[in-house]
Motif scaffolding. Structure first.
Motif, PDB file in Angstrom:
ATOM      1  N   PRO A   9       0.915  -1.106   0.115  1.00 39.52           N
ATOM      2  CA  PRO A   9      -0.215   0.117  -0.073  1.00 39.52           C
ATOM      3  C   PRO A   9       0.852   1.177  -0.048  1.00 39.52           C
ATOM      4  O   PRO A   9       1.868   1.280   0.411  1.00 39.52           O
ATOM      5  CB  PRO A   9      -0.834  -0.255   1.499  1.00 39.52           C
ATOM      6  CG  PRO A   9       0.102  -1.012   2.286  1.00 39.52           C
ATOM      7  CD  PRO A   9       0.844  -2.061   1.206  1.00 39.52           C
ATOM      8  N   PHE A  10       0.238   2.469  -0.394  1.00 39.92           N
ATOM      9  CA  PHE A  10       0.819   3.598  -0.277  1.00 39.92           C
ATOM     10  C   PHE A  10       0.253   4.488   0.638  1.00 39.92           C
ATOM     11  O   PHE A  10      -0.744   4.612   0.821  1.00 39.92           O
ATOM     12  CB  PHE A  10       0.681   4.528  -1.943  1.00 39.92           C
ATOM     13  CG  PHE A  10       1.493   3.820  -2.771  1.00 39.92           C
ATOM     14  CD1 PHE A  10       2.634   4.301  -3.546  1.00 39.92           C
ATOM     15  CD2 PHE A  10       0.652   2.686  -3.637  1.00 39.92           C
ATOM     16  CE1 PHE A  10       3.337   3.629  -4.356  1.00 39.92           C
ATOM     17  CE2 PHE A  10       1.328   2.037  -4.801  1.00 39.92           C
ATOM     18  CZ  PHE A  10       2.623   2.605  -5.115  1.00 39.92           C
ATOM     19  N   LYS A  11       1.152   4.847   1.603  1.00 42.58           N
ATOM     20  CA  LYS A  11       0.793   5.773   2.665  1.00 42.58           C
ATOM     21  C   LYS A  11       1.209   7.126   2.767  1.00 42.58           C
ATOM     22  O   LYS A  11       2.348   7.175   2.528  1.00 42.58           O
ATOM     23  CB  LYS A  11       1.204   4.972   3.888  1.00 42.58           C
ATOM     24  CG  LYS A  11       0.748   3.474   4.122  1.00 42.58           C
ATOM     25  CD  LYS A  11       1.248   2.716   5.468  1.00 42.58           C
ATOM     26  CE  LYS A  11       0.748   1.361   5.496  1.00 42.58           C
ATOM     27  NZ  LYS A  11       1.202   0.659   6.641  1.00 42.58           N
ATOM     28  N   GLY A  12       0.354   7.850   3.204  1.00 39.80           N
ATOM     29  CA  GLY A  12       0.688   9.422   3.391  1.00 39.80           C
ATOM     30  C   GLY A  12       1.269   9.699   4.626  1.00 39.80           C
ATOM     31  O   GLY A  12       1.009   8.876   5.553  1.00 39.80           O
ATOM     32  N   SER A  13       2.151  10.745   4.754  1.00 38.27           N
ATOM     33  CA  SER A  13       2.461  10.850   6.162  1.00 38.27           C
ATOM     34  C   SER A  13       1.588  11.695   7.216  1.00 38.27           C
ATOM     35  O   SER A  13       1.157  12.665   6.659  1.00 38.27           O
ATOM     36  CB  SER A  13       3.807  11.941   5.979  1.00 38.27           C
ATOM     37  OG  SER A  13       4.262  12.369   7.321  1.00 38.27           O
ATOM     38  N   THR A  14       1.291  11.167   8.026  1.00 36.92           N
ATOM     39  CA  THR A  14       0.316  11.825   9.079  1.00 36.92           C
ATOM     40  C   THR A  14       0.696  13.063   9.450  1.00 36.92           C
ATOM     41  O   THR A  14      -0.088  14.055   9.881  1.00 36.92           O
ATOM     42  CB  THR A  14       0.108  10.722  10.213  1.00 36.92           C
ATOM     43  OG1 THR A  14      -0.612   9.361   9.782  1.00 36.92           O
ATOM     44  CG2 THR A  14      -0.932  11.258  11.171  1.00 36.92           C
ATOM     45  N   LEU A  15       2.100  13.144  10.139  1.00 34.13           N
ATOM     46  CA  LEU A  15       2.870  14.285  10.330  1.00 34.13           C
ATOM     47  C   LEU A  15       2.619  15.275   9.740  1.00 34.13           C
ATOM     48  O   LEU A  15       2.260  16.347   9.876  1.00 34.13           O
ATOM     49  CB  LEU A  15       4.421  13.849  10.729  1.00 34.13           C
ATOM     50  CG  LEU A  15       5.007  15.126  11.528  1.00 34.13           C
ATOM     51  CD1 LEU A  15       4.478  15.736  12.672  1.00 34.13           C
ATOM     52  CD2 LEU A  15       6.431  14.637  11.469  1.00 34.13           C
ATOM     53  N   ARG A  16       2.861  15.205   8.335  1.00 39.46           N
ATOM     54  CA  ARG A  16       2.995  16.265   7.369  1.00 39.46           C
ATOM     55  C   ARG A  16       1.516  16.936   7.000  1.00 39.46           C
ATOM     56  O   ARG A  16       1.379  17.989   6.979  1.00 39.46           O
ATOM     57  CB  ARG A  16       3.246  15.820   5.891  1.00 39.46           C
ATOM     58  CG  ARG A  16       5.032  15.727   6.058  1.00 39.46           C
ATOM     59  CD  ARG A  16       5.735  15.107   4.734  1.00 39.46           C
ATOM     60  NE  ARG A  16       7.182  15.043   4.915  1.00 39.46           N
ATOM     61  CZ  ARG A  16       7.651  14.223   3.938  1.00 39.46           C
ATOM     62  NH1 ARG A  16       7.224  13.810   2.900  1.00 39.46           N
ATOM     63  NH2 ARG A  16       8.929  14.334   4.171  1.00 39.46           N
TER      64      ARG A  16
END
Length: 358
Positions: A9-16
């Motif tokens: 899976p492709f995951k985005g950065s929660t922090l960003r």
């Protein structure tokens, strides 16, 4: 055929995502607070931030949870948490917006429009993403998005700024009296050898000019008249505002004021701020040939407003003490404007009654 890395899976950065959300919240919050409240923007901003931040945190967490996707080759679809699978055949375009070291990927679905596929994906994932898309969607061109997120935010901020500018322009054009700047009175408290007759109302004592006689005493309001000068005087003190009582504390904190005087003072001294400028327009509405004076120590704090309304001269004097709701109003009307000496007598003589134990 897709390899094993394409299946991951492709995951985005929660922090960003969190940082971006907070920055946008700050930018819009600061602009809205200053546009609405002007000089007292900080109080409004702090209250608004306290109210909006918990909601923003929840939205960010939900967004972060759904900020991922994977390819389901058996179904021939893209799978995202909380959404129905998106068939490959429905996808008509992929757009990538690169900012700093992350990617925002948008997906176009014909008449359904363009939506976020993933936000704040690490830039190092671009090659893997493009390879996975080329394998499953041959012939579909991956393009850079011209309308970037930063540009969209800048345009929205510009539109908001233009909206506030237009609103200010409308108010100042609709109410030319708003341009009037208060003048400070230079009167000193006088000491009279002869003790004048005092009148009392609620927490205040005051002296009436010579020739002014009592007409009616209604308890919370007293009416006087000078038949020679043809002036009528209405005196009211400690005015209750039940329509504001339910949210008065919240209102005062949001506007950065403690009492009616500070609200009035804010509305008169600020040039920018939709709310205080609008309140000043209500105070001056219908008046012409206006003069406004500010009263301060050693006298009681307050304002004197004079103007002509429908051929009749009006003078409004408001003076306040130190305690909440400690305020007295003098409303003077007549065919001619109240003389300076008339007003001076009222202002210089008005004092707060010192009750025992206070």
């Amino acid at each position: 055929m897709p390899d094993q890395t394409d299946v991951l899976p492709f995951k985005g950065s929660t922090l960003r995502v969190s940082v971006n959300t907070f920055l946008y919240l700050l930018l819009f919050g600061l602009l809205v607070s200053y546009g609405l409240m002007g000089a007292n923007w900080a109080s409004f901003f702090a209250l608004s931030l306290a109210a909006v931040l918990p909601v923003a945190v929840v939205i960010t967490l939900v967004t972060a949870w759904g900020n991922r996707f994977s390819f389901d080759d058996e179904q021939g679809a893209i799978v995202k948490p909380g959404r129905r699978p998106i068939p490959f055949g429905r996808i008509t375009g992929i757009f990538i917006n690169e900012r700093l070291r992350s990617l925002d990927v948008f997906m176009e679905q014909g008449w359904r429009g363009t939506t976020f596929l993933i936000e704040a994906l690490d830039a190092s994932e671009r090659r893997r993403l493009e390879k996975a898309l080329a394998t499953r969607l041959p012939g579909l061109q991956v393009r850079n998005k011209r309308w970037t997120t930063a540009v969209a935010v800048a345009v929205m901020l510009a539109l908001l700024l233009a909206g506030f500018g237009a609103a200010h322009g409308f108010l100042y054009k609709r109410f030319p009296q708003l341009a009037k700047t208060p003048q400070a009175v230079t009167w000193d408290a006088e000491k009279s050898k002869k003790r004048p007759q005092l009148e009392y109302l609620e927490d205040f004592e005051f002296t009436l000019p010579a020739g002014v006689k009592l007409i009616t005493d209604m308890g919370s309001q007293i009416f006087f008249e000078d038949k020679v000068k043809k002036l009528k005087v209405k005196v009211a003190a400690n005015i209750q505002r039940p329509d504001l009582a339910s949210f008065e504390t919240l209102l005062r904190r949001g506007m950065g004021v403690r009492d009616y005087y500070e609200l009035l003072d804010l509305s008169y001294r600020t040039r920018i701020g939709i709310i205080p400028v609008f309140l000043r327009s209500l105070e001056l509405q219908g008046l012409e040939n206006i003069t406004v004076y500010r009263v301060g120590p050693p006298l009681l704090r307050g304002y004197i407003t004079q103007g002509t309304r429908e051929g009749e001269e009006e003078t409004h004097i408001v003076l306040v003490g130190e305690r909440p709701h400690e305020e007295i109003h003098f409303f003077i009307t007549g065919p001619k404007r109240a003389p300076e000496g008339f007003i001076k007598t009222l202002v210089l003589s008005t004092r707060v009654v010192q009750h025992p134990g206070i």
